[in-house]
Design an enzyme around this catalytic site. Structure first.
Site, PDB file in Angstrom:
ATOM      1  N   ASP A  12       0.864  -1.189   0.000  1.00 22.36           N
ATOM      2  CA  ASP A  12       0.000   0.000   0.000  1.00 22.36           C
ATOM      3  C   ASP A  12       0.900   1.238   0.000  1.00 22.36           C
ATOM      4  O   ASP A  12       1.712   1.421   0.907  1.00 22.36           O
ATOM      5  CB  ASP A  12      -0.919  -0.022   1.245  1.00 22.36           C
ATOM      6  CG  ASP A  12      -1.913   1.133   1.241  1.00 22.36           C
ATOM      7  OD1 ASP A  12      -1.846   2.002   0.340  1.00 22.36           O
ATOM      8  OD2 ASP A  12      -2.747   1.177   2.165  1.00 22.36           O
ATOM      9  N   MET A  13       0.760   2.035  -1.028  1.00 18.78           N
ATOM     10  CA  MET A  13       1.583   3.242  -1.132  1.00 18.78           C
ATOM     11  C   MET A  13       1.195   4.219  -0.007  1.00 18.78           C
ATOM     12  O   MET A  13       0.039   4.274   0.410  1.00 18.78           O
ATOM     13  CB  MET A  13       1.355   3.916  -2.487  1.00 18.78           C
ATOM     14  CG  MET A  13       1.673   3.029  -3.682  1.00 18.78           C
ATOM     15  SD  MET A  13       3.384   2.510  -3.741  1.00 18.78           S
ATOM     16  CE  MET A  13       4.172   4.070  -4.056  1.00 18.78           C
ATOM     17  N   ASP A 110      -3.559   2.349  -5.445  1.00 17.15           N
ATOM     18  CA  ASP A 110      -2.239   2.318  -4.804  1.00 17.15           C
ATOM     19  C   ASP A 110      -2.045   1.092  -3.920  1.00 17.15           C
ATOM     20  O   ASP A 110      -1.231   1.105  -3.020  1.00 17.15           O
ATOM     21  CB  ASP A 110      -2.027   3.598  -3.986  1.00 17.15           C
ATOM     22  CG  ASP A 110      -2.702   3.526  -2.617  1.00 17.15           C
ATOM     23  OD1 ASP A 110      -3.755   2.882  -2.519  1.00 17.15           O
ATOM     24  OD2 ASP A 110      -2.142   4.085  -1.666  1.00 17.15           O
ATOM     25  N   GLU A 111      -2.792   0.041  -4.200  1.00 16.64           N
ATOM     26  CA  GLU A 111      -2.812  -1.072  -3.255  1.00 16.64           C
ATOM     27  C   GLU A 111      -2.999  -2.398  -3.986  1.00 16.64           C
ATOM     28  O   GLU A 111      -3.831  -2.488  -4.889  1.00 16.64           O
ATOM     29  CB  GLU A 111      -4.021  -0.835  -2.347  1.00 16.64           C
ATOM     30  CG  GLU A 111      -4.055  -1.582  -1.087  1.00 16.64           C
ATOM     31  CD  GLU A 111      -5.383  -1.349  -0.371  1.00 16.64           C
ATOM     32  OE1 GLU A 111      -5.903  -2.299   0.183  1.00 16.64           O
ATOM     33  OE2 GLU A 111      -5.911  -0.223  -0.415  1.00 16.64           O
TER      34      GLU A 111
HETATM   35  P1  TTP Z   1      -5.295   5.045   0.718  1.00 18.10           P
HETATM   36  O1  TTP Z   1      -4.267   3.999   0.432  1.00 18.10           O
HETATM   37  O2  TTP Z   1      -6.446   4.673   1.581  1.00 18.10           O
HETATM   38  O3  TTP Z   1      -4.610   6.298   1.413  1.00 18.10           O
HETATM   39  P2  TTP Z   1      -3.188   6.941   1.181  1.00 18.10           P
HETATM   40  O4  TTP Z   1      -2.360   6.163   0.235  1.00 18.10           O
HETATM   41  O5  TTP Z   1      -3.362   8.379   0.854  1.00 18.10           O
HETATM   42  O6  TTP Z   1      -2.561   6.886   2.645  1.00 18.10           O
HETATM   43  P3  TTP Z   1      -2.008   5.616   3.421  1.00 18.10           P
HETATM   44  O7  TTP Z   1      -0.561   5.925   3.664  1.00 18.10           O
HETATM   45  O8  TTP Z   1      -2.809   5.585   4.674  1.00 18.10           O
HETATM   46  O9  TTP Z   1      -2.205   4.414   2.565  1.00 18.10           O
HETATM   47  O10 TTP Z   1      -5.878   5.605  -0.631  1.00 18.10           O
HETATM   48  C1  TTP Z   1      -5.099   5.783  -1.785  1.00 18.10           C
HETATM   49  C2  TTP Z   1      -5.484   7.055  -2.506  1.00 18.10           C
HETATM   50  O11 TTP Z   1      -6.864   7.021  -2.849  1.00 18.10           O
HETATM   51  C3  TTP Z   1      -5.278   8.290  -1.665  1.00 18.10           C
HETATM   52  O12 TTP Z   1      -3.969   8.807  -1.781  1.00 18.10           O
HETATM   53  C4  TTP Z   1      -6.323   9.217  -2.202  1.00 18.10           C
HETATM   54  C5  TTP Z   1      -7.434   8.316  -2.707  1.00 18.10           C
HETATM   55  N1  TTP Z   1      -8.546   8.318  -1.739  1.00 18.10           N
HETATM   56  C6  TTP Z   1      -9.585   9.226  -1.935  1.00 18.10           C
HETATM   57  O13 TTP Z   1      -9.591   9.982  -2.907  1.00 18.10           O
HETATM   58  N2  TTP Z   1     -10.613   9.247  -1.029  1.00 18.10           N
HETATM   59  C7  TTP Z   1     -10.640   8.442   0.073  1.00 18.10           C
HETATM   60  O14 TTP Z   1     -11.577   8.509   0.877  1.00 18.10           O
HETATM   61  C8  TTP Z   1      -9.556   7.517   0.251  1.00 18.10           C
HETATM   62  C9  TTP Z   1      -9.544   6.599   1.454  1.00 18.10           C
HETATM   63  C10 TTP Z   1      -8.550   7.493  -0.666  1.00 18.10           C
HETATM   64 MG    MG Z   2      -2.166   4.104   0.409  1.00 19.61          MG
END
Ligand code: TTP
Ligand code: MG
Length: 399
Positions: A12-13, A110-111
């Protein structure tokens, strides 16, 4: 029979959208960066897409109203999302992942899950594989990923989240229960808010508490899912990393609008152009497909797909468009604007089979027409000849 140990990885990025913005603009580094709606000095509507870890210290998180985020940290750098850029970074990450294993389940932009059971030998050990993967992502995208390595999907997912950002946690098969049992029950897959409350009312607060409970009691209260929770809590999780059907062959094309739109004519003409592109590539590769999929991303990154499987495999734009148009018209976007459209054809049959015996007259006529269009486009560049709808909209856009 005891099953062979599996090595499952969850990647997960970190703060994905915000991290990309920080990478591309050094003055944003080490600062609170919030990607999302326009805060308009605290009066803006809409939500936070994500924010940098520096912003998280102020209590800001994804999906929080942007007005609240502004109140918590008015000095933050607020940026609108640039999905084109994020998609590119995502593609690059996926390219790297596929070098580590072909068994990949994309979960989001990103996952992803990877099963490296059959490929870790190439890199030494499962642990070395993960460290190498993190290193490659960092070197080639300038971004950090958090990685969990475990014998099950659920444990890998939990592990990748525990040491964010830039984390790595390895759970050995022997250490699985020791890892799971102290964790809060809310972390267990399939435990929603209601189940969580019911569990807590029974004095169950950790995953270990479930594991030690009599499974019959859990079945009595929660039915079949009670048994499932008990199994998960005891490290029994047979779920495989599911290779996305999309990775089985398909041909698709997507378009992101410069601005989210609800202009029906623009939407339909874009769909037509996408159908034309997909149809052309199908014909180039001698493929006909039976499943036609519409992808539609609305404002706020909410993504939906609608698919229809037809009886007769096709690669004709008219048929593809007819199905796509119907799928679009049946889709209720609840007044939300459209950010992205995609058209995909999959579920292929081998064209040769079609081309033999029973070619219908109508098919031949259409094929000739397509070939003629193709020739003109080859000569004068793509987009010279379009069907009426897309041609009309093109000239309209120009004016
Ligand atoms: P995530 O992997 O949930 O969040 P993240 O990568 O920003 O942070 P983390 O380090 O906790 O993993 O989501 C990936 C991307 O998806 C995030 O950068 C932005 C987008 N996203 C939204 O646009 N709305 C949301 O509610 C979520 C959860 C994510
Ligand atoms: Mg992420």
């Amino acid at each position: 029979m005891k099953r062979k140990a599996r090595f499952i990885v969850h990647v997960d990025m970190d703060a994905f959208f915000a991290a990309i913005e920080q990478r591309d603009n050094p003055s944003y580094q080490n600062k609170p960066v919030i990607v999302g709606a326009d805060p308009k000095a605290g009066k803006g509507r809409g939500v936070v897409s994500t924010c940098s870890y520096e912003a998280r210290k102020f209590g800001i998180h994804s999906a929080m109203p942007i007005s609240i985020a502004y109140r918590k940290c008015p000095q933050a750098i607020f940026l609108p999302p640039d999905f084109e850029k994020y998609s590119k970074a995502s593609e690059k990450v996926y390219e790297i992942l596929y070098e580590f294993s072909p068994v990949i389940e994309p979960v989001g932009i990103d996952e992803a899950f990877l099963d490296i059971t059959s490929s870790y030998h190439l890199f030494g050990t499962p642990r070395k594989t993960c460290l190498k993967l993190k290193e490659r992502i960092k070197a080639e995208t300038g971004l950090t990923a958090s990685v969990g390595l475990a014998p099950t999907k659920m444990a890998a997912k939990i592990a990748s989240d525990l040491k964010k950002p830039d984390g790595f946690i390895e759970i050995s098969p022997e250490g699985l229960l020791e890892f799971l049992w102290p964790l809060d029950v809310g972390k267990l897959w399939g435990v929603g808010k209601k189940t969580e409350l019911a569990l807590r009312a029974m004095g169950i607060n950790t995953i270990g508490d479930i594991a030690r409970k009599d499974v019959k009691k859990l079945i009595y209260v929660f039915g079949k899912s009670g048994e499932h929770l008990w199994e998960l809590a005891n490290g029994i999780d047979e779920r495989e990393v599911q290779i996305e059907p999309e990775e089985a062959k398909s041909i698709s094309n997507e378009h992101t609008f410069e601005r989210d739109t609800d202009d029906e004519r623009k939407i339909k003409s874009t769909l037509m152009i996408l159908c034309e592109k997909v149809s052309r590539r199908l014909r180039e590769e001698d493929l006909k497909g039976r499943t036609i999929t519409l992808k539609i991303r609305l404002e706020g990154f909410e993504t939906h797909t609608r698919a229809k499987t037809i009886q007769q495999p096709t690669n004709f734009v008219d048929f593809i468009f007819k199905v796509i148009k119907k799928l679009y018209e049946d889709f209720n976007r609840k007044g939300k604007k459209v950010r992205l459209l995609g058209v995909k054809v999959s579920n292929f049959s081998i064209q040769e089979v079609q081309n033999t015996l029973f070619k219908e007259k109508e098919d031949v006529r259409l094929e000739k027409l397509h070939n003629a269009v193709e020739k003109i486009n080859e000569k004068f560049g793509e987009g010279t000849v379009h069907r009426a709808r897309s041609a009309k909209s093109k000239s309209k856009n120009k004016s």
